[in-house]
Design a protein around this motif. Structure first.
Motif, short mmCIF file in Angstrom:
data_model
loop_
_atom_site.label_atom_id
_atom_site.label_comp_id
_atom_site.label_asym_id
_atom_site.label_seq_id
_atom_site.Cartn_x
_atom_site.Cartn_y
_atom_site.Cartn_z
N ILE A 1 -51.45 62.92 75.78
CA ILE A 1 -52.15 63.53 74.64
C ILE A 1 -53.66 63.59 74.88
O ILE A 1 -54.32 64.56 74.53
CB ILE A 1 -51.79 62.80 73.33
CG1 ILE A 1 -50.33 63.15 72.97
CG2 ILE A 1 -52.73 63.20 72.19
CD1 ILE A 1 -49.81 62.51 71.73
N ALA A 2 -54.21 62.55 75.51
CA ALA A 2 -55.66 62.54 75.78
C ALA A 2 -56.05 63.70 76.69
O ALA A 2 -57.09 64.34 76.50
CB ALA A 2 -56.08 61.21 76.41
N ALA A 3 -55.19 64.01 77.66
CA ALA A 3 -55.47 65.13 78.58
C ALA A 3 -55.38 66.47 77.84
O ALA A 3 -56.18 67.38 78.08
CB ALA A 3 -54.50 65.10 79.75
N ALA A 4 -54.42 66.57 76.92
CA ALA A 4 -54.29 67.79 76.12
C ALA A 4 -55.53 67.98 75.25
O ALA A 4 -56.07 69.08 75.12
CB ALA A 4 -53.04 67.72 75.25
N CYS A 5 -55.99 66.88 74.67
CA CYS A 5 -57.17 66.86 73.82
C CYS A 5 -58.39 67.33 74.62
O CYS A 5 -59.19 68.15 74.17
CB CYS A 5 -57.35 65.43 73.32
SG CYS A 5 -58.67 65.20 72.15
N GLN A 6 -58.52 66.80 75.83
CA GLN A 6 -59.64 67.17 76.71
C GLN A 6 -59.61 68.66 77.04
O GLN A 6 -60.65 69.34 77.04
CB GLN A 6 -59.56 66.34 77.98
CG GLN A 6 -60.85 66.35 78.78
CD GLN A 6 -60.74 65.46 80.03
OE1 GLN A 6 -59.65 64.97 80.37
NE2 GLN A 6 -61.85 65.24 80.68
N VAL B 1 -56.69 77.01 76.26
CA VAL B 1 -55.53 77.21 75.40
C VAL B 1 -54.43 76.27 75.90
O VAL B 1 -54.16 76.21 77.10
CB VAL B 1 -55.04 78.67 75.48
CG1 VAL B 1 -53.70 78.84 74.74
CG2 VAL B 1 -56.09 79.61 74.90
N ILE B 2 -53.83 75.53 74.99
CA ILE B 2 -52.75 74.62 75.37
C ILE B 2 -51.46 75.02 74.66
O ILE B 2 -51.48 75.70 73.63
CB ILE B 2 -53.08 73.15 75.05
CG1 ILE B 2 -53.14 72.90 73.53
CG2 ILE B 2 -54.39 72.72 75.73
CD1 ILE B 2 -53.07 71.43 73.14
N ALA B 3 -50.34 74.59 75.24
CA ALA B 3 -49.04 74.68 74.56
C ALA B 3 -48.62 73.27 74.20
O ALA B 3 -48.85 72.33 74.97
CB ALA B 3 -48.00 75.33 75.46
N TYR B 4 -48.06 73.10 73.01
CA TYR B 4 -47.69 71.75 72.55
C TYR B 4 -46.54 71.86 71.56
O TYR B 4 -46.33 72.90 70.94
CB TYR B 4 -48.91 71.06 71.90
CG TYR B 4 -49.44 71.79 70.70
CD1 TYR B 4 -49.05 71.44 69.41
CD2 TYR B 4 -50.31 72.87 70.85
CE1 TYR B 4 -49.52 72.13 68.31
CE2 TYR B 4 -50.79 73.56 69.75
CZ TYR B 4 -50.39 73.19 68.49
OH TYR B 4 -50.84 73.88 67.40
N LEU C 1 -52.10 79.16 80.86
CA LEU C 1 -52.44 78.11 79.89
C LEU C 1 -53.27 77.03 80.57
O LEU C 1 -53.10 76.75 81.76
CB LEU C 1 -51.17 77.49 79.31
CG LEU C 1 -50.26 78.48 78.56
CD1 LEU C 1 -48.94 77.82 78.23
CD2 LEU C 1 -50.94 78.98 77.30
N GLY C 2 -54.14 76.39 79.80
CA GLY C 2 -54.95 75.30 80.34
C GLY C 2 -54.19 74.00 80.45
O GLY C 2 -54.51 73.15 81.27
N PHE C 3 -53.16 73.83 79.61
CA PHE C 3 -52.42 72.58 79.60
C PHE C 3 -51.13 72.79 78.82
O PHE C 3 -51.11 73.54 77.85
CB PHE C 3 -53.25 71.47 78.92
CG PHE C 3 -52.69 70.09 79.11
CD1 PHE C 3 -52.97 69.35 80.25
CD2 PHE C 3 -51.86 69.53 78.15
CE1 PHE C 3 -52.44 68.09 80.43
CE2 PHE C 3 -51.32 68.26 78.32
CZ PHE C 3 -51.62 67.54 79.48
N VAL C 4 -50.07 72.13 79.26
CA VAL C 4 -48.80 72.14 78.51
C VAL C 4 -48.44 70.69 78.21
O VAL C 4 -48.26 69.89 79.12
CB VAL C 4 -47.67 72.82 79.31
CG1 VAL C 4 -46.35 72.75 78.53
CG2 VAL C 4 -48.02 74.27 79.63
N LEU C 5 -48.38 70.37 76.93
CA LEU C 5 -48.06 69.00 76.50
C LEU C 5 -46.53 68.90 76.37
O LEU C 5 -45.94 69.50 75.47
CB LEU C 5 -48.74 68.70 75.18
CG LEU C 5 -48.60 67.27 74.65
CD1 LEU C 5 -49.10 66.24 75.65
CD2 LEU C 5 -49.36 67.12 73.34
N ASP C 6 -45.95 68.18 77.31
CA ASP C 6 -44.50 68.09 77.38
C ASP C 6 -44.02 66.90 76.55
O ASP C 6 -44.01 65.77 77.01
CB ASP C 6 -44.07 67.93 78.84
CG ASP C 6 -42.56 67.97 79.00
OD1 ASP C 6 -41.86 68.19 77.99
OD2 ASP C 6 -42.09 67.77 80.14
#
Length: 188
Positions: free
Chosen positions: A9-14, A21-24, A159-164
């Motif tokens: 979650i901290a990486a997604a937040c960053q 843009v992130i997917a979560y 996407l910049g990040f995907v929170l799995d």
């Protein structure tokens, strides 16, 4: 696995703080999100989804305070109606501040907002200290993604990040209700 897919979650937040843009995961489907104050990132979500801006987007938050800068002051009667449903899976259309960008509110004088009960979304918003844009992770007209594979199929490297992390287990996206009338706009 792609390097930008993880359950951190901290990486997604960053990633959000860096304007990505992130997917979560949300209550029922995966969402695309970004910092609502970063209009370049908001525009990127609309472009990615091929979604017309006039529809407006949802903001999710960890608590009502996080939504205050985006909304006009809420009358007591309205608060009485909303507060019992939050945190929870009800999205309310509430009177929006006029300075909020049309990229976010669309052509409406309301904003769709939710104090989410989904633990991952809550933690994300708490980490950010502000709301997150929340719109289903799908190209306009396609089914919303319900897992990481489907997200990567539709958006791949964009996407910049995907929170799995797990979805909230709801079968349908959240109910949307009009704060002024209490009317259900979209059933949950």
């Amino acid at each position: 696995m792609h390097h930008f897919v993880s359950n951190n979650i901290a990486a997604a937040c960053q990633a959000v703080q860096q304007g990505k843009v992130i997917a979560y995961p949300t209550e029922a489907v995966f969402g695309l999100g970004c910092d609502p104050a970063n209009l370049e990132a908001v525009q990127r979500i609309l472009t990615l989804k091929q979604r017309p801006a006039h529809k407006g987007l949802i903001l999710i938050a960890a608590d009502l305070q996080q939504l205050a800068p985006w909304l006009l002051p809420l009358e007591a009667a309205l608060l009485q109606q909303i507060l019992p449903t939050w945190p929870g899976a009800v999205t309310w259309l509430l009177p929006v501040r006029p300075e909020v960008s049309p990229l976010i509110r669309g052509e409406h004088d309301t904003l769709a907002v939710r104090v989410t009960a989904h633990p991952v979304c809550r933690e994300l918003c708490q980490c950010l200290g502000h709301p997150l844009i929340s719109t289903s992770a799908n190209l306009n007209g396609q089914e919303p993604a319900r897992n990481v594979t489907e997200i990567l199929q539709q958006f791949d490297q964009q996407l910049g990040f995907v929170l799995d992390a797990p979805l909230g287990g709801q079968l349908q996206p959240t109910q949307i209700r009009d704060g002024r009338t209490g009317q259900v706009i979209r059933p949950g």
